[in-house]
Design a protein around this motif. Structure first.
Motif, mmCIF file in Angstrom:
data_model
loop_
_atom_site.group_PDB
_atom_site.id
_atom_site.type_symbol
_atom_site.label_atom_id
_atom_site.label_comp_id
_atom_site.label_asym_id
_atom_site.label_seq_id
_atom_site.Cartn_x
_atom_site.Cartn_y
_atom_site.Cartn_z
ATOM 1 N N ASP A 66 60.062 37.419 73.165
ATOM 2 C CA ASP A 66 60.327 38.264 74.333
ATOM 3 C C ASP A 66 59.373 39.454 74.420
ATOM 4 O OD1 ASP A 66 62.442 36.686 75.205
ATOM 5 O OD2 ASP A 66 63.914 37.793 74.006
ATOM 6 N N HIS A 67 58.454 39.545 73.465
ATOM 7 C CA HIS A 67 57.543 40.691 73.364
ATOM 8 C C HIS A 67 56.238 40.417 74.118
ATOM 9 C CE1 HIS A 67 55.894 44.290 71.520
ATOM 10 N NE2 HIS A 67 54.822 43.596 71.161
ATOM 11 N N ILE A 68 55.874 41.295 75.037
ATOM 12 C CA ILE A 68 54.601 41.170 75.750
ATOM 13 C C ILE A 68 53.491 41.702 74.845
ATOM 14 C CG2 ILE A 68 53.227 41.930 77.726
ATOM 15 C CD1 ILE A 68 55.868 42.045 79.329
ATOM 16 N N VAL A 69 52.519 40.841 74.536
ATOM 17 C CA VAL A 69 51.412 41.249 73.659
ATOM 18 C C VAL A 69 50.140 41.567 74.442
ATOM 19 C CG1 VAL A 69 52.327 40.038 71.648
ATOM 20 C CG2 VAL A 69 50.733 38.853 73.171
ATOM 21 N N VAL A 126 50.676 36.940 81.808
ATOM 22 C CA VAL A 126 51.398 37.776 80.852
ATOM 23 C C VAL A 126 51.567 36.957 79.576
ATOM 24 C CG1 VAL A 126 53.534 39.031 80.364
ATOM 25 C CG2 VAL A 126 52.594 39.004 82.704
ATOM 26 N N PHE A 127 51.061 37.490 78.471
ATOM 27 C CA PHE A 127 51.123 36.830 77.163
ATOM 28 C C PHE A 127 52.363 37.319 76.429
ATOM 29 C CE2 PHE A 127 46.743 36.763 78.387
ATOM 30 C CZ PHE A 127 46.203 35.604 77.840
ATOM 31 N N LYS A 128 53.196 36.352 76.008
ATOM 32 C CA LYS A 128 54.430 36.716 75.309
ATOM 33 C C LYS A 128 54.530 35.978 73.979
ATOM 34 C CE LYS A 128 57.297 37.669 79.349
ATOM 35 N NZ LYS A 128 58.583 37.345 79.999
ATOM 36 N N LYS A 178 48.221 44.838 74.063
ATOM 37 C CA LYS A 178 49.304 45.745 73.682
ATOM 38 C C LYS A 178 49.622 45.655 72.189
ATOM 39 C CE LYS A 178 51.164 45.304 78.314
ATOM 40 N NZ LYS A 178 50.787 46.556 78.894
ATOM 41 N N SER A 179 49.530 44.461 71.617
ATOM 42 C CA SER A 179 49.739 44.280 70.179
ATOM 43 C C SER A 179 49.002 43.011 69.748
ATOM 44 C CB SER A 179 51.229 44.219 69.831
ATOM 45 O OG SER A 179 51.849 43.109 70.420
ATOM 46 N N TYR A 237 39.305 38.895 70.762
ATOM 47 C CA TYR A 237 39.656 39.170 72.157
ATOM 48 C C TYR A 237 39.155 38.150 73.182
ATOM 49 C CZ TYR A 237 35.047 40.932 73.408
ATOM 50 O OH TYR A 237 33.716 41.015 73.675
ATOM 51 N N PRO A 238 37.961 37.525 73.046
ATOM 52 C CA PRO A 238 37.550 36.567 74.085
ATOM 53 C C PRO A 238 38.507 35.382 74.241
ATOM 54 C CG PRO A 238 35.670 37.135 72.707
ATOM 55 C CD PRO A 238 36.902 37.706 72.051
ATOM 56 N N ASN A 239 39.302 35.116 73.206
ATOM 57 C CA ASN A 239 40.245 34.004 73.302
ATOM 58 C C ASN A 239 41.307 34.240 74.359
ATOM 59 O OD1 ASN A 239 39.258 32.080 71.322
ATOM 60 N ND2 ASN A 239 39.643 33.736 69.872
#
Length: 138
Positions: A98-101, A93-95, A65-66, A22-24
């Motif tokens: 097309d999927h937001i992670v 926003v990390f994608k 989210k994933s 997660y810190p990344n």
């Protein structure tokens, strides 16, 4: 102004379970913010050396989210979503495709080091405009 920072997850970005540690995400938000400022205003290194301006973090947040995995291709979509007199909020926003992670934000202060002691100062109008916010903050 919006900016997209692209990256490929390295093996060293993952934990023992094989997912991104997660810190990344916070490191990538920092990189993406620097790219956004650099593209709109001036590279952060030049802001520091030529204008004696730094952008310290006041607050950060990230919601996952994933998971992301080794060699995933990721885009970090970043933009300033709120501008106050001396502070800006940058949304990320990390994608993966097309999927937001994940999504998150940083709150940063426009800070002068001219006197030797860091002090938040008003964000100049030209910087506000370059980041998509007029002098009134909108």
């Amino acid at each position: 102004m919006k900016n997209i920072h692209r990256l490929k997850v390295a093996f060293g970005d993952t934990d023992a379970a094989g997912i991104v540690f997660y810190p990344n995400f916070y490191r990538w938000m920092d990189q993406a913010a620097h790219e956004l400022i650099g593209a709109a205003v001036l590279p952060v290194s030049k802001l520091q050396t030529e204008r004696q301006i730094i952008l310290p973090l006041l607050e950060t947040f990230c919601q996952f989210k994933s998971p992301l995995f080794f060699e995933d291709l990721v885009e970090v979509h970043s933009e300033v979503v709120e501008m106050k007199e001396k502070v800006m909020k940058i949304e990320h926003v990390f994608k993966r495709g097309d999927h937001i992670v994940a999504s998150g934000y940083e709150v940063r202060a426009w800070t002068s080091t001219e006197s030797g002691t860091p002090k938040a100062v008003p964000v100049p109008d030209d910087v506000r405009s370059a980041l998509g916010h007029g002098p009134d903050g909108q």
